[in-house]
Design an enzyme around this catalytic site. Sequence first.
Site, PDB file in Angstrom:
ATOM      1  N   ARG A   1      -0.590  16.702  -2.283  1.00  9.89           N
ATOM      2  CA  ARG A   1       0.779  16.254  -2.739  1.00  9.89           C
ATOM      3  C   ARG A   1       0.915  15.119  -3.868  1.00  9.89           C
ATOM      4  O   ARG A   1       2.134  15.734  -4.027  1.00  9.89           O
ATOM      5  CB  ARG A   1       1.552  15.421  -0.843  1.00  9.89           C
ATOM      6  CG  ARG A   1       1.525  16.216   0.106  1.00  9.89           C
ATOM      7  CD  ARG A   1       2.723  17.414  -0.100  1.00  9.89           C
ATOM      8  NE  ARG A   1       2.274  18.503   1.329  1.00  9.89           N
ATOM      9  CZ  ARG A   1       1.703  18.851   1.615  1.00  9.89           C
ATOM     10  NH1 ARG A   1       0.414  18.986   0.694  1.00  9.89           N
ATOM     11  NH2 ARG A   1       1.143  19.910   2.777  1.00  9.89           N
TER      12      ARG A   1
ATOM     13  N   GLY B   1       0.318 -10.881   3.664  1.00  6.46           N
ATOM     14  CA  GLY B   1       1.785  -9.369   3.577  1.00  6.46           C
ATOM     15  C   GLY B   1       2.017  -8.476   2.412  1.00  6.46           C
ATOM     16  O   GLY B   1       2.311  -7.061   2.477  1.00  6.46           O
TER      17      GLY B   1
ATOM     18  N   ASP C   1      -9.659 -12.746  -1.016  1.00  4.05           N
ATOM     19  CA  ASP C   1      -9.396 -13.574   0.055  1.00  4.05           C
ATOM     20  C   ASP C   1      -9.708 -14.755   0.402  1.00  4.05           C
ATOM     21  O   ASP C   1     -11.275 -14.362   1.057  1.00  4.05           O
ATOM     22  CB  ASP C   1      -8.178 -12.974   0.741  1.00  4.05           C
ATOM     23  CG  ASP C   1      -6.689 -13.770   1.144  1.00  4.05           C
ATOM     24  OD1 ASP C   1      -5.674 -13.552   1.099  1.00  4.05           O
ATOM     25  OD2 ASP C   1      -7.172 -15.267   1.817  1.00  4.05           O
TER      26      ASP C   1
ATOM     27  N   ARG D   1       2.919  -8.818   9.531  1.00  2.00           N
ATOM     28  CA  ARG D   1       3.547  -8.135   8.354  1.00  2.00           C
ATOM     29  C   ARG D   1       1.848  -7.872   7.971  1.00  2.00           C
ATOM     30  O   ARG D   1       2.163  -7.048   6.317  1.00  2.00           O
ATOM     31  CB  ARG D   1       4.549  -8.580   7.934  1.00  2.00           C
ATOM     32  CG  ARG D   1       3.818 -10.518   7.688  1.00  2.00           C
ATOM     33  CD  ARG D   1       4.398 -11.675   6.648  1.00  2.00           C
ATOM     34  NE  ARG D   1       3.288 -12.495   6.347  1.00  2.00           N
ATOM     35  CZ  ARG D   1       3.552 -13.725   7.605  1.00  2.00           C
ATOM     36  NH1 ARG D   1       3.814 -13.380   9.128  1.00  2.00           N
ATOM     37  NH2 ARG D   1       2.228 -14.508   7.289  1.00  2.00           N
TER      38      ARG D   1
ATOM     39  N   LYS E   1     -10.057 -12.387   6.307  1.00  2.00           N
ATOM     40  CA  LYS E   1      -9.213 -10.523   6.584  1.00  2.00           C
ATOM     41  C   LYS E   1      -9.982  -9.946   4.917  1.00  2.00           C
ATOM     42  O   LYS E   1      -9.719  -8.554   5.551  1.00  2.00           O
ATOM     43  CB  LYS E   1      -7.900 -11.530   5.614  1.00  2.00           C
ATOM     44  CG  LYS E   1      -7.064 -12.386   6.065  1.00  2.00           C
ATOM     45  CD  LYS E   1      -6.142 -13.040   5.386  1.00  2.00           C
ATOM     46  CE  LYS E   1      -5.552 -12.866   5.905  1.00  2.00           C
ATOM     47  NZ  LYS E   1      -3.780 -13.747   5.872  1.00  2.00           N
TER      48      LYS E   1
ATOM     49  N   CYS F   1       6.149 -15.858 -19.169  1.00  2.00           N
ATOM     50  CA  CYS F   1       7.126 -15.359 -19.409  1.00  2.00           C
ATOM     51  C   CYS F   1       8.019 -15.358 -18.385  1.00  2.00           C
ATOM     52  O   CYS F   1       8.858 -16.371 -19.272  1.00  2.00           O
ATOM     53  CB  CYS F   1       6.635 -14.443 -20.447  1.00  2.00           C
ATOM     54  SG  CYS F   1       5.219 -14.272 -21.808  1.00  2.00           S
TER      55      CYS F   1
ATOM     56  N   CYS G   1       5.708 -18.797   2.692  1.00  2.00           N
ATOM     57  CA  CYS G   1       6.269 -17.761   3.769  1.00  2.00           C
ATOM     58  C   CYS G   1       6.093 -19.081   4.962  1.00  2.00           C
ATOM     59  O   CYS G   1       6.833 -18.582   6.311  1.00  2.00           O
ATOM     60  CB  CYS G   1       5.377 -16.960   4.320  1.00  2.00           C
ATOM     61  SG  CYS G   1       5.779 -15.145   3.020  1.00  2.00           S
TER      62      CYS G   1
ATOM     63  N   CYS H   1       5.821 -19.752 -24.613  1.00  2.00           N
ATOM     64  CA  CYS H   1       4.687 -19.458 -23.654  1.00  2.00           C
ATOM     65  C   CYS H   1       3.200 -19.944 -23.429  1.00  2.00           C
ATOM     66  O   CYS H   1       3.359 -20.256 -24.939  1.00  2.00           O
ATOM     67  CB  CYS H   1       4.992 -17.878 -23.196  1.00  2.00           C
ATOM     68  SG  CYS H   1       3.517 -17.952 -21.798  1.00  2.00           S
TER      69      CYS H   1
ATOM     70  N   CYS I   1       1.106 -17.130 -23.101  1.00  2.00           N
ATOM     71  CA  CYS I   1       0.314 -16.083 -24.373  1.00  2.00           C
ATOM     72  C   CYS I   1       0.721 -15.766 -25.186  1.00  2.00           C
ATOM     73  O   CYS I   1       0.537 -15.046 -26.479  1.00  2.00           O
ATOM     74  CB  CYS I   1       0.891 -14.198 -23.801  1.00  2.00           C
ATOM     75  SG  CYS I   1       2.667 -13.759 -23.916  1.00  2.00           S
TER      76      CYS I   1
HETATM   77 ZN   LIG Z   1       3.679 -15.796 -21.584  1.00  2.00          ZN
END
Ligand SMILES: [Zn+2]
Length: 245
Positions: free
Chosen positions: A9, A36, A57, A68, A81, A170, A182, A238, A241
């Site tokens: 597919r 989640g 993790d 979730r 996890k 940014c 959460c 920024c 960057c």
């Molecule tokens: Zn940036």
Amino acid sequence: MAGNPRFARHVALPAVGPAGQAALGRASAAIVGVGGLGCPAALYLANSGLGKLVLNDFDRVDESNLPRQILFRDADVGSPKVLAAAARLKQTAPQTTIEPVHARLSAARLLEVVAAVDVVLDCTDNFQSRLATNSACVATNTPLVSGAAIRMEGQLVTFAAPAHGPCYQCVYRDEDELLGDCEGNGVLAPIPGVIGALMATETIKLITSPQPNPAKLILWDGANNDWRSLNVKRDEQCPACSGNG
Ligand SMILES: [Zn+2]
């Protein structure tokens, strides 16, 4: 890989085709935070035929995660996890190499992980981790897909070339601009599922499309079924960057 009937597919899609599917099979991604957002993103990427998935993790599965964090079963409660996720992903995606990293990574180790993959998915839920992941992506110019979900709201933004901007910093300068965590605010189970699936879609597009979309911040209010998108531009001030060309 492209001739595998499993991916018929995808191969039928003009946007993927045999070449795109083969590119997916050669590509790698790192998911920082297997919760989640990270669970559905990992499931779709592995099932889509991604060559290698690094899962990072430091946490263990808690019963309150189960509604979730869809890779985990009741029997996984208490397990790391990344190990529970790797075992689950092998069942539907035996072709994908899963590399579990059960650790809270130092900046140096995070940089190594990020430098070794084609795309990074930021699926964490705290600002410090997000800044650290962005710094590593800016330093290595690794494409970054960032998602967030809380209550009944979600956000998504993709940075195809963070060294040259725009990058995560940014857009997000301090914790208040984020959605919160959460644990204190609650989250409806399918909300991170939607954002995690969008993150997997963005990752596949980065791998299979030569021309990435311009950076766009998607804001989803699930309570009112309201989607908004904002164009994101490089911030010349920024801190992450702006020193780069
Ligand atoms: Zn940036």
